[in-house]
Design an enzyme around this catalytic site. Structure first.
Site, PDB file in Angstrom:
ATOM      1  CB  ALA A 157      -0.924  -0.004   1.217  1.00 46.86           C
ATOM      2  CE1 TYR A 158       5.435   5.602   2.550  1.00 41.86           C
ATOM      3  CE2 TYR A 158       7.166   4.031   2.008  1.00 41.86           C
ATOM      4  CZ  TYR A 158       6.784   5.313   2.336  1.00 41.86           C
ATOM      5  OH  TYR A 158       7.722   6.306   2.438  1.00 41.86           O
ATOM      6  CB  ALA A 159       5.487   0.247  -2.601  1.00 38.55           C
TER       7      ALA A 159
END
Length: 244
Positions: free
Chosen positions: A152-154
């Site tokens: 999700a962050y990437a």
């Protein structure tokens, strides 16, 4: 190049990488607008550090995902310092977890800040940065590592890289460079929070220098893109000690 009389806005500059960038750009001669979301005391510490070193800076609270707040920040920067030459979009949050179990409210909150926030800041930067200036976004090296828990962050930072690459081409003829800096594991509260020593040591040794990056390492790259080159444009610069 002398940067006297030039102004930089740095979002997320109350601590960590953003703080180091603000301090470095002030050292380089920029007047700096130190943006923060809620860490007012930390932002004031950044201001005091800059002023103690002979620089000029003001603090400006703004939610980067709120276009009215960002507009007010750009208006304040122009009123206080006469114009805007460099914008560094560093504000962001990191929430980790596997795809199958990821909390979608956390997903939406992270993408609101990381993607929408960067898009809005870049939108106003594209309208206001003076010719000869620079727009610099901050991404991550995590997406190239494919580390479990980082999807999700990437994904949010992959969007940041796409925004910068395309904006560079949209500003054809303006003499404004747009680049993205993608740090590897860096010793900040954002990175260290929730990780045990074994995990930190393992991530530090992913690069051949076998250490974590420091905020100053990342600020050095931003300094180069902000004032010491006009020929790097539309690029993602991986500042990770050779991790990838």
């Amino acid at each position: 190049m002398t940067n006297d009389g030039r102004t930089a806005i740095v979002t997320g500059a109350s601590r960590g990488i953003g703080k180091a960038i603000a301090e470095r750009l002030a050292h380089d001669g920029f007047a700096v607008v130190v943006n923060y979301a809620s860490q007012a005391a930390e932002a004031q510490q950044t201001i005091e550090s800059i002023k103690a070193a002979g620089g000029r800076a003001i603090a400006m609270q703004a939610d980067v995902a709120d276009e009215a707040a960002v507009a007010a920040m750009f208006d304040t920067a122009t009123r206080e310092f006469g114009g805007i030459d460099v914008v560094v979009s560093c504000a962001g949050i990191m929430v980790l977890g596997p795809v199958a179990e990821f909390d979608l409210d956390a997903f939406d909150r992270m993408h609101r800040i990381n993607v929408r926030g960067t898009f809005i800041v870049d939108q106003f930067a594209a309208r206001h940065v003076r010719n000869g200036g620079a727009i610099i976004n901050v991404s991550t090296s995590a997406e190239r590592q494919g580390l479990p828990g980082y999807a999700a962050y990437a994904a949010s930072k992959g969007a940041v890289e796409a925004i910068g690459m395309i904006l560079a081409r949209e500003l054809r003829g303006r003499d404004i460079t747009v680049n993205t800096v993608a740090p590897g594991p860096t010793a900040t509260d954002l990175f260290l929070n929730g990780k045990d020593e074994a995990t930190i040591d393992r991530l530090a040794k992913l690069n051949p220098l076998e250490r974590l990056g420091t905020p100053a390492d990342i600020a050095e790259v931003v300094s180069f893109l902000a004032g010491r080159t006009r020929w790097v444009n539309g690029q993602v610069i991986y500042a990770n000690g050779g991790m990838n």
